[in-house]
Design a protein around this motif. Structure first.
Motif, mmCIF file in Angstrom:
data_model
loop_
_atom_site.group_PDB
_atom_site.id
_atom_site.type_symbol
_atom_site.label_atom_id
_atom_site.label_comp_id
_atom_site.label_asym_id
_atom_site.label_seq_id
_atom_site.Cartn_x
_atom_site.Cartn_y
_atom_site.Cartn_z
ATOM 1 N N PHE A 31 -5.657 7.318 3.753
ATOM 2 C CA PHE A 31 -4.589 7.280 4.753
ATOM 3 C C PHE A 31 -3.529 8.109 4.343
ATOM 4 O O PHE A 31 -2.721 7.638 3.267
ATOM 5 C CB PHE A 31 -4.242 5.893 4.915
ATOM 6 N N THR A 32 -3.004 9.287 4.828
ATOM 7 C CA THR A 32 -2.242 9.949 4.364
ATOM 8 C C THR A 32 -0.815 10.169 5.276
ATOM 9 O O THR A 32 0.166 10.521 4.603
ATOM 10 C CB THR A 32 -2.731 11.517 4.561
ATOM 11 N N GLU A 33 -0.846 9.553 6.429
ATOM 12 C CA GLU A 33 0.380 9.606 7.215
ATOM 13 C C GLU A 33 1.475 8.584 6.570
ATOM 14 O O GLU A 33 1.062 7.237 6.494
ATOM 15 C CB GLU A 33 0.177 9.303 8.744
ATOM 16 N N LEU A 34 2.639 8.953 6.458
ATOM 17 C CA LEU A 34 3.743 8.049 5.743
ATOM 18 C C LEU A 34 4.586 7.459 6.805
ATOM 19 O O LEU A 34 5.105 6.447 6.579
ATOM 20 C CB LEU A 34 4.573 8.695 4.654
ATOM 21 N N ASP A 35 4.704 8.220 7.865
ATOM 22 C CA ASP A 35 5.453 7.586 9.047
ATOM 23 C C ASP A 35 4.760 6.383 9.927
ATOM 24 O O ASP A 35 3.968 6.608 10.408
ATOM 25 C CB ASP A 35 5.956 8.584 9.873
ATOM 26 N N PRO A 36 5.333 5.037 9.597
ATOM 27 C CA PRO A 36 4.477 3.870 10.318
ATOM 28 C C PRO A 36 4.347 4.164 11.847
ATOM 29 O O PRO A 36 3.366 3.779 12.319
ATOM 30 C CB PRO A 36 5.381 2.636 9.876
ATOM 31 N N SER A 37 5.539 4.978 12.460
ATOM 32 C CA SER A 37 5.408 4.965 13.816
ATOM 33 C C SER A 37 4.291 6.135 14.210
ATOM 34 O O SER A 37 3.909 5.908 15.223
ATOM 35 C CB SER A 37 6.774 5.591 14.484
ATOM 36 N N LYS A 38 3.638 6.960 13.222
ATOM 37 C CA LYS A 38 2.658 7.837 13.683
ATOM 38 C C LYS A 38 1.356 7.618 12.969
ATOM 39 O O LYS A 38 0.429 8.019 13.599
ATOM 40 C CB LYS A 38 3.112 9.064 13.077
ATOM 41 N N SER A 39 1.404 6.491 11.951
ATOM 42 C CA SER A 39 0.048 6.352 11.450
ATOM 43 C C SER A 39 -0.889 5.635 12.379
ATOM 44 O O SER A 39 -0.465 5.019 13.375
ATOM 45 C CB SER A 39 0.008 5.393 10.067
ATOM 46 N N ALA A 40 -2.132 5.684 11.875
ATOM 47 C CA ALA A 40 -3.363 4.955 12.866
ATOM 48 C C ALA A 40 -3.321 3.454 12.609
ATOM 49 O O ALA A 40 -2.900 3.085 11.462
ATOM 50 C CB ALA A 40 -4.644 5.559 12.584
ATOM 51 N N GLY A 41 -3.752 2.829 13.294
ATOM 52 C CA GLY A 41 -3.816 1.138 13.195
ATOM 53 C C GLY A 41 -3.945 0.451 14.681
ATOM 54 O O GLY A 41 -3.370 0.705 15.635
ATOM 55 N N PRO A 42 -4.721 -0.589 14.435
ATOM 56 C CA PRO A 42 -4.857 -1.481 15.756
ATOM 57 C C PRO A 42 -3.341 -2.268 15.908
ATOM 58 O O PRO A 42 -2.569 -2.111 15.251
ATOM 59 C CB PRO A 42 -5.700 -2.469 15.357
ATOM 60 N N ILE A 43 -3.379 -2.561 17.406
ATOM 61 C CA ILE A 43 -1.981 -3.025 17.711
ATOM 62 C C ILE A 43 -2.479 -4.451 18.228
ATOM 63 O O ILE A 43 -3.150 -4.675 18.903
ATOM 64 C CB ILE A 43 -1.793 -2.448 19.444
ATOM 65 N N HIS A 44 -1.347 -5.256 17.642
ATOM 66 C CA HIS A 44 -1.852 -6.785 17.678
ATOM 67 C C HIS A 44 -0.223 -7.298 18.358
ATOM 68 O O HIS A 44 0.766 -6.893 17.693
ATOM 69 C CB HIS A 44 -2.216 -7.381 16.592
#
Ligand code: OGA
Ligand code: MN
Length: 288
Positions: free
Chosen positions: A182-195
């Motif tokens: 996981f290389t994206e450091l900006d949490p607003s741009k990184s991938a991940g599920p929404i809960h």
């Protein structure tokens, strides 16, 4: 007659279950008593249990479907392995190094507050952690009642999170280690599920706060600085609150927590002593 006893702790969550050998198949009434205790108390402690991994799996499977350990859940989500090809694996939490290789994860450092594997779409409903070797001191595990964390949230914060969801980034393990894929450091741009930040428990119908972990978290739809500020205020409330029970481990303990309405963290311990745990997971459910 069964000797099974549910003994709640004098704490915001947790109960010890006594009088049952969980290495053997349970009667239907024992299964129901334990299931109810799990829903009522969120965390269950079984002491002096001597069991194999196969018995640990068999105990878990009486309460639902087994789920995979975190690294396998990530590999499945990334399409790198097929569920059909994967035998169920025990999750080893250990600082022990054998032949230059760690036999498990998390090392000897602190594990920060988290719920397990919320970085997949359907996180596990429960984790069941069994101790095989433990230090004399250090390595205690703490559990937090997230129903109470929500119920005691100041009105202003409760309003601020209403209808909001957060992204659960997989970039950091609970010990804060970065997963290199996981290389994206900006949490607003990184991938991940929404809960949702406030979720309803499918069995109890009660609402709890659902945070995952602080590192890499992001409240969807807010500018990053506002998301950081709101998350900091929520986390200050939960970590300053008193919704906690602590487990001091003995060999042969099995601790089972509800991963939907409880968070946990672990203290660091002496790197020169061995600490090894084996963990199973129960699969989660959607919708919330
Ligand atoms: C876990 C975990 C805590 C511990 O098993 O999910 O966070 O006590 N471990 O090692
Ligand atoms: Mn964990």
């Amino acid at each position: 007659m069964s000797d099974l006893e549910v003994c709640p702790f004098d704490a915001p969550l947790g109960a010890e279950i006594r009088g049952v050998d969980i290495s053997k198949p349970l009667s239907p009434s024992a299964v129901e008593t334990i299931r109810t205790a799990w829903h009522d108390h969120l965390v269950l402690l079984f002491r002096d249990q001597d069991m194999s991994d196969a018995q640990h799996f068999a105990f878990t499977a009486q309460f639902g479907t087994l789920d995979y350990p975190p690294e396998l859940l990530l590999a499945i989500a990334a399409g790198e392995v097929r569920v059909e090809d994967e035998p169920m694996a025990i999750n080893v939490i250990s600082n022990v190094i054998e032949n230059g290789k760690p036999i498990g994860v998390l090392g000897n450092g602190e594990a920060f507050w988290h719920s397990d594997s919320t970085f997949v779409e359907i996180p596990p409903a429960a984790s069941l952690l069994r101790s095989l070797e433990v230090p004399d001191s250090g390595g205690d595990t703490y559990f937090m009642n997230m129903y109470q964390a929500l119920e005691t949230l100041p009105d202003e914060l409760r309003q601020a999170i209403k209808g909001k969801s957060s992204k659960h980034d997989a970039a950091y393990s609970s010990s804060g280690k970065r997963r290199p894929q996981f290389t994206e450091l900006d949490p607003s741009k990184s991938a991940g599920p929404i809960h949702p930040l406030e979720r309803t428990h499918p069995d109890t119908g009660r609402k709890s706060l659902y945070l995952g972990r602080r590192l890499g978290s992001y409240i969807v739809g807010l500018p990053l600085d506002e998301s950081e500020d709101l998350l900091n205020r929520i986390w200050a409330h939960v970590t300053e609150g008193d919704f906690i029970w602590a487990q001091q481990w003995r060999v042969g303990d099995l601790v089972w927590w509800d991963n939907r309405c409880a968070m946990h963290r672990r203290d660091a311990f002496d790197p020169n002593v061995r600490r090894t745990m084996h963990r199973t997971q129960l699969a989660g459910d959607r919708p919330y």
